[in-house]
Design an enzyme around this catalytic site. Sequence first.
Site, PDB file in Angstrom:
ATOM      1  N   ALA A 113      78.631 -13.644  29.456  1.00  0.00           N
ATOM      2  CA  ALA A 113      78.294 -12.323  28.902  1.00  0.00           C
ATOM      3  C   ALA A 113      77.511 -11.483  29.899  1.00  0.00           C
ATOM      4  CB  ALA A 113      77.498 -12.478  27.613  1.00  0.00           C
ATOM      5  N   LYS A 138      69.688 -20.077  23.738  1.00  0.00           N
ATOM      6  CA  LYS A 138      69.326 -19.077  22.734  1.00  0.00           C
ATOM      7  C   LYS A 138      68.102 -19.455  21.904  1.00  0.00           C
ATOM      8  CE  LYS A 138      72.590 -16.722  24.388  1.00  0.00           C
ATOM      9  NZ  LYS A 138      72.214 -15.850  25.519  1.00  0.00           N
ATOM     10  N   ASP A 159      74.154 -11.946  35.774  1.00  0.00           N
ATOM     11  CA  ASP A 159      73.670 -10.592  35.473  1.00  0.00           C
ATOM     12  C   ASP A 159      72.289 -10.574  34.844  1.00  0.00           C
ATOM     13  OD1 ASP A 159      74.159  -9.735  32.196  1.00  0.00           O
ATOM     14  OD2 ASP A 159      74.898 -11.648  32.945  1.00  0.00           O
ATOM     15  N   ASP A 173      78.407 -16.577  35.507  1.00  0.00           N
ATOM     16  CA  ASP A 173      77.917 -16.452  34.141  1.00  0.00           C
ATOM     17  C   ASP A 173      79.026 -15.857  33.277  1.00  0.00           C
ATOM     18  OD1 ASP A 173      75.967 -16.187  31.982  1.00  0.00           O
ATOM     19  OD2 ASP A 173      76.014 -14.048  32.428  1.00  0.00           O
TER      20      ASP A 173
END
Length: 273
Positions: free
Chosen positions: A11, A50, A184, A9
């Site tokens: 960010a 998003k 994460d 991943d």
Amino acid sequence: MSVKTIILDWAGTTVDFGCMAPVNAFKKAFENKQIELTNEEIRKPMGMLKIDHIKQLLSLEQVKKQWFELYGRFSDEKDVLSIYQDFEKYLFADLAENSHLKPETKQAMKKIKQFGYNIGSTTGYTKEMMAVVLNTATMEGYHPDFVVTPDEVDSLGRPYPFMIFENMRHFQNHSMEEVIKVGDTISDIQEGKNAGVLSIAITEGSSVMGLSLEEYKQLSKEEMEQLNLQTAEVFYQHGADLCVKNLLELAELLQESSTIQKLQRRKEKNSAN
């Protein structure tokens, strides 16, 4: 069959310790509509495409209640697009500044490449957003072999597995056993599980942990250790095959092929049950 490809991943995993850029942008975009959200609420769907993330936030009961009290109706697609436009505006305003490498990324990636692994990636960012992130990361010494965004797989981002499959196509992997997904967020783990690949979570600087680098550094060693354990427990509850503190721990793990093989056997056993 040995592992050949590591799919990371962005960010919270390789850049942007704490996954701060999207959190701040979501908060400001909803504040424009007079909707108050906690960081915990914002982070729960983190890792998704998003616009899907915004839909998830709008579906929260307390958000629906706030919206109805403010506007006398429930939100619709026009509202989703309006919030998304604000989100993009705020995100792009400070995305470059919030895309610096996490402390261990450059060193860990150098080791992983030396071991001979392909390095792929998936993200919840669009292609335009990733152009900014990738530029900053490249200048600081990290550029994966392949990058896939949700808009390159018909907007079927996480938790769908298609970005992982696109990485596998690019690297010509023969089976799921050749691939490890690392991320994460809960969405990262769901993406990996849905693709049938070994799924490893990063705890330190993760969105689930939810602390900026400055906040994390203020903790004692004991507090850091406890927080990493608590964060790992959340990931395990959502199906992670393994948790590591950071990317250097991941690099050390990848050097131990026997450990990876044990994890794969355990995953296969769990799948069979």
